[in-house]
Write an enzyme that holds these catalytic residues in place. Structure first.
Site, PDB file in Angstrom:
ATOM      1  N   ASP A 187       0.378  -2.380  -3.644  1.00 40.13           N
ATOM      2  CA  ASP A 187       1.348  -1.674  -2.795  1.00 40.13           C
ATOM      3  C   ASP A 187       1.005  -1.846  -1.315  1.00 40.13           C
ATOM      4  O   ASP A 187      -0.158  -2.035  -0.950  1.00 40.13           O
ATOM      5  CB  ASP A 187       1.351  -0.186  -3.175  1.00 40.13           C
ATOM      6  CG  ASP A 187       2.593   0.527  -2.659  1.00 40.13           C
ATOM      7  OD1 ASP A 187       3.576  -0.157  -2.296  1.00 40.13           O
ATOM      8  OD2 ASP A 187       2.573   1.776  -2.611  1.00 40.13           O
ATOM      9  N   ASN A 202      12.388  -1.168  -8.559  1.00 42.98           N
ATOM     10  CA  ASN A 202      12.470  -1.952  -7.315  1.00 42.98           C
ATOM     11  C   ASN A 202      13.838  -2.609  -7.094  1.00 42.98           C
ATOM     12  O   ASN A 202      14.135  -3.064  -5.994  1.00 42.98           O
ATOM     13  CB  ASN A 202      11.357  -3.004  -7.241  1.00 42.98           C
ATOM     14  CG  ASN A 202       9.981  -2.423  -6.960  1.00 42.98           C
ATOM     15  OD1 ASN A 202       8.965  -2.951  -7.418  1.00 42.98           O
ATOM     16  ND2 ASN A 202       9.915  -1.331  -6.203  1.00 42.98           N
ATOM     17  N   ARG A 231      10.068  -7.620   5.996  1.00 44.53           N
ATOM     18  CA  ARG A 231       9.320  -7.154   4.820  1.00 44.53           C
ATOM     19  C   ARG A 231       8.910  -8.311   3.919  1.00 44.53           C
ATOM     20  O   ARG A 231       7.832  -8.291   3.313  1.00 44.53           O
ATOM     21  CB  ARG A 231      10.170  -6.148   4.013  1.00 44.53           C
ATOM     22  CG  ARG A 231      10.407  -4.832   4.727  1.00 44.53           C
ATOM     23  CD  ARG A 231      11.219  -3.893   3.827  1.00 44.53           C
ATOM     24  NE  ARG A 231      10.501  -3.554   2.605  1.00 44.53           N
ATOM     25  CZ  ARG A 231       9.631  -2.544   2.499  1.00 44.53           C
ATOM     26  NH1 ARG A 231       9.397  -1.752   3.516  1.00 44.53           N
ATOM     27  NH2 ARG A 231       9.019  -2.313   1.355  1.00 44.53           N
TER      28      ARG A 231
HETATM   29  C1  IPE Z   1       4.975   0.171  -7.136  1.00 46.16           C
HETATM   30  O1  IPE Z   1       5.148   0.277  -5.773  1.00 46.16           O
HETATM   31  C2  IPE Z   1       5.556  -1.130  -7.628  1.00 46.16           C
HETATM   32  C3  IPE Z   1       4.855  -2.344  -7.235  1.00 46.16           C
HETATM   33  C4  IPE Z   1       3.748  -2.395  -6.548  1.00 46.16           C
HETATM   34  C5  IPE Z   1       5.464  -3.570  -7.678  1.00 46.16           C
HETATM   35  P1  IPE Z   1       6.414   1.005  -5.128  1.00 46.16           P
HETATM   36  O2  IPE Z   1       6.262   0.860  -3.667  1.00 46.16           O
HETATM   37  O3  IPE Z   1       7.654   0.488  -5.740  1.00 46.16           O
HETATM   38  O4  IPE Z   1       6.211   2.505  -5.609  1.00 46.16           O
HETATM   39  P2  IPE Z   1       6.710   3.855  -4.917  1.00 46.16           P
HETATM   40  O5  IPE Z   1       8.171   3.678  -4.608  1.00 46.16           O
HETATM   41  O6  IPE Z   1       5.898   4.050  -3.681  1.00 46.16           O
HETATM   42  O7  IPE Z   1       6.440   4.903  -5.937  1.00 46.16           O
HETATM   43  C1  IPE Z   2       4.578  -3.500  -2.870  1.00 51.46           C
HETATM   44  O1  IPE Z   2       4.797  -3.364  -1.517  1.00 51.46           O
HETATM   45  C2  IPE Z   2       5.339  -4.663  -3.462  1.00 51.46           C
HETATM   46  C3  IPE Z   2       6.534  -4.280  -4.224  1.00 51.46           C
HETATM   47  C4  IPE Z   2       6.900  -3.079  -4.527  1.00 51.46           C
HETATM   48  C5  IPE Z   2       7.372  -5.374  -4.690  1.00 51.46           C
HETATM   49  P1  IPE Z   2       5.953  -2.443  -0.921  1.00 51.46           P
HETATM   50  O2  IPE Z   2       7.122  -3.314  -0.610  1.00 51.46           O
HETATM   51  O3  IPE Z   2       6.239  -1.313  -1.827  1.00 51.46           O
HETATM   52  O4  IPE Z   2       5.278  -1.957   0.416  1.00 51.46           O
HETATM   53  P2  IPE Z   2       5.452  -0.523   1.095  1.00 51.46           P
HETATM   54  O5  IPE Z   2       5.062   0.500   0.077  1.00 51.46           O
HETATM   55  O6  IPE Z   2       6.887  -0.405   1.478  1.00 51.46           O
HETATM   56  O7  IPE Z   2       4.524  -0.565   2.250  1.00 51.46           O
HETATM   57 MG    MG Z   3       5.484   0.579  -1.910  1.00 52.74          MG
END
Ligand code: IPE
Ligand code: IPE
Ligand code: MG
Length: 237
Positions: free
Chosen positions: A14, A62, A27
């Protein structure tokens, strides 16, 4: 490091978005750098004695993100899978997936199937990529399979054991993870390996995933090695 290294480490990668935001980058750039961080980590993990690594790449939730971001992530997954197919064709990684792949683009599904087949006899690190993965979705699909067998008269409800449920999850026969790492400081599972991580140790770091290094992985393992795992019992002195 040699003693008591977790055989299976699962990682919630994450913080890619926050990494990009800090640098005023799109992003998707964060996701790209996240893929590089995964590469670095995988290349080092084998020598630490880890046997299985499961990484959360894309969750069932996602899809709620902007189309552009979802497309970007899918593009990186496609590149990543093909890179592993091309560059690591003679390497040792055995690649697998968990999650419902049927919602992914057909060409990506084919690439994944090809990579699984090509790498299935390899003896190195067993890498499982969680794509369109949700712990609840995985359990739901396992329940559906078992319900069908009950309906067909092959199985009695009382024959459904925890073992049988495990055997019907996508992750079977990979052993449950002993350690789950989450980067970026969030204290939640976000639907990752709900069944399998019942007794996993959690390690949460504030590091954003693209900044995660081999040293961070070693710190996580050291933390794990200092835990007193009781599994509900009592470790008598
Ligand atoms: C969990 O991260 C999913 C992945 C790392 C692929 P998210 O960013 O989607 O989770 P939340 O929304 O913070 O719970
Ligand atoms: C994790 O990084 C990867 C996926 C969920 C695909 P994020 O995209 O959730 O990164 P943050 O949480 O917004 O920083
Ligand atoms: Mg995230």
């Amino acid at each position: 490091m040699a003693n008591n290294v977790p055989k299976h480490i699962a990682i919630i990668m994450d913080g890619n978005g926050r990494w990009a935001k800090k640098r005023m980058l799109p992003r998707v750039m964060g996701h790209k750098m996240g893929a590089d961080a995964l590469d670095r980590m995988l290349n080092a993990a084998g020598s630490l004695g880890v046997e299985h690594i499961t990484v959360y790449a894309f969750s069932t939730e996602n899809w709620k993100r902007a189309e552009e971001e979802v497309k970007g992530i899918m593009g990186i997954l496609r590149e990543y899978i093909n890179k592993y197919f091309r560059e690591y064709i003679n390497s040792d990684f055995r690649v697998d997936s968990v999650g419902d792949l049927s919602r992914l683009a057909p060409d990506l599904q084919e690439d994944i199937a090809r990579l699984k087949e090509a790498s299935k006899d390899r003896k190195g690190i067993h890498l499982t990529i969680a794509m369109n993965y949700g712990g609840r979705d995985e359990i739901k699909r396992a329940v559906q399979k078992l319900a069908q067998r009950v309906k067909d008269g092959e199985l009695q409800p009382e024959d459904i054991t925890e073992e049988l449920i495990s055997q019907n999850l996508d992750s079977y026969p990979t052993p449950d993870p002993e350690l789950v790492i989450r980067t970026s400081g969030e204290f939640r599972t976000s639907n990752f390996l709900l069944w399998q991580s019942a007794y996993a140790e959690y390690y949460i770091t504030d590091k954003l995933w693209p900044d995660f290094t081999v040293e961070d992985l070693k710190d996580a393992i050291k933390s794990y090695q200092g835990r007193d795992r009781r599994f509900g019992g009592r470790n008598e002195e």
